[in-house]
Design a protein around this motif. Sequence first.
Motif, short mmCIF file in Angstrom:
data_model
loop_
_atom_site.label_atom_id
_atom_site.label_comp_id
_atom_site.label_asym_id
_atom_site.label_seq_id
_atom_site.Cartn_x
_atom_site.Cartn_y
_atom_site.Cartn_z
N GLU A 287 0.83 -1.20 0.00
CA GLU A 287 0.00 0.00 0.00
C GLU A 287 0.87 1.26 0.00
OE1 GLU A 287 -2.61 -0.35 3.31
OE2 GLU A 287 -3.84 -1.90 2.36
N GLN A 288 1.98 1.23 0.73
CA GLN A 288 2.88 2.38 0.74
C GLN A 288 3.50 2.59 -0.64
OE1 GLN A 288 5.68 1.58 3.85
NE2 GLN A 288 4.32 2.26 5.48
N LEU A 289 3.84 1.51 -1.31
CA LEU A 289 4.40 1.65 -2.65
C LEU A 289 3.37 2.19 -3.63
CD1 LEU A 289 6.49 -1.63 -2.98
CD2 LEU A 289 7.35 0.70 -2.81
N ASN A 290 2.12 1.80 -3.47
CA ASN A 290 1.08 2.27 -4.38
C ASN A 290 0.72 3.73 -4.12
OD1 ASN A 290 0.91 -0.15 -5.69
ND2 ASN A 290 -0.78 -0.91 -4.44
N ASN A 291 0.86 4.19 -2.88
CA ASN A 291 0.49 5.56 -2.54
C ASN A 291 1.59 6.56 -2.86
OD1 ASN A 291 -1.99 4.73 -1.63
ND2 ASN A 291 -1.34 4.54 0.49
N PHE A 292 2.79 6.08 -3.15
CA PHE A 292 3.90 6.99 -3.44
C PHE A 292 3.65 7.67 -4.78
CE2 PHE A 292 8.19 7.99 -4.94
CZ PHE A 292 8.64 8.72 -3.84
N LYS A 293 3.77 9.00 -4.80
CA LYS A 293 3.52 9.75 -6.03
C LYS A 293 4.85 10.21 -6.60
CE LYS A 293 -1.05 11.18 -4.79
NZ LYS A 293 -2.01 12.24 -4.75
N TYR A 294 4.98 10.03 -7.88
CA TYR A 294 6.18 10.46 -8.57
C TYR A 294 5.95 11.83 -9.21
CZ TYR A 294 7.42 5.55 -8.16
OH TYR A 294 7.70 4.31 -7.68
N ASP A 295 6.90 12.71 -9.08
CA ASP A 295 6.81 14.01 -9.74
C ASP A 295 7.67 13.95 -11.00
OD1 ASP A 295 5.16 15.04 -7.81
OD2 ASP A 295 6.80 15.77 -6.58
N MET A 296 7.15 13.25 -11.97
CA MET A 296 7.89 13.07 -13.21
C MET A 296 7.39 14.08 -14.25
SD MET A 296 10.00 10.56 -12.78
CE MET A 296 10.41 10.05 -14.42
N PRO A 297 8.32 14.78 -14.89
CA PRO A 297 7.89 15.71 -15.94
C PRO A 297 7.47 14.94 -17.20
CG PRO A 297 10.26 15.65 -15.82
CD PRO A 297 9.75 14.81 -14.68
N GLU A 298 6.77 15.63 -18.06
CA GLU A 298 6.36 14.98 -19.30
C GLU A 298 7.55 14.81 -20.21
OE1 GLU A 298 3.05 16.68 -21.29
OE2 GLU A 298 1.99 17.08 -19.43
N VAL A 299 7.49 13.79 -21.03
CA VAL A 299 8.61 13.48 -21.92
C VAL A 299 8.82 14.62 -22.92
CG1 VAL A 299 9.45 11.87 -23.66
CG2 VAL A 299 8.22 11.02 -21.68
N SER A 300 7.74 15.21 -23.42
CA SER A 300 7.88 16.28 -24.40
C SER A 300 8.60 17.48 -23.80
CB SER A 300 6.51 16.70 -24.93
OG SER A 300 5.71 17.18 -23.86
N GLU A 301 8.32 17.78 -22.53
CA GLU A 301 9.01 18.89 -21.88
C GLU A 301 10.48 18.61 -21.70
OE1 GLU A 301 6.96 19.53 -18.24
OE2 GLU A 301 5.17 20.32 -19.20
N VAL A 302 10.83 17.38 -21.34
CA VAL A 302 12.23 17.02 -21.15
C VAL A 302 12.98 17.12 -22.46
CG1 VAL A 302 13.78 15.11 -20.56
CG2 VAL A 302 11.75 15.54 -19.17
#
Length: 92
Positions: free
Chosen positions: A54-69
């Motif tokens: 449950e902790q792994l599922n609740n972790f949110k990633y702040d990943m930028p969009e590929v197009s922006e990168v």
Amino acid sequence: MKPLKRFRYFQVREQWRVTDFLFSPMVLMMILPLLLIMILPKMMNDPETRKEMEQLNNFKYDMPEVSEVLTSFFTGSEKQKPRAVKSSKKRQ
């Protein structure tokens, strides 16, 4: 000259074994995922494992969009925010 043993012209045919079949890469690729699919849900009965999942599922990633990168990589600048356009009033 006297021969020590009889000369074998042909090789002895290899015998088929069940272990050869079970340990073949193709069978392993089919059976191992099936075993994991059947075993992992049984492991979820453990409360500690359930909490970790449950902790792994609740972790949110702040990943930028590929197009922006890609844009920032090829332009050599950081992410530019769109500028607000000021409304121009007509002069009287």
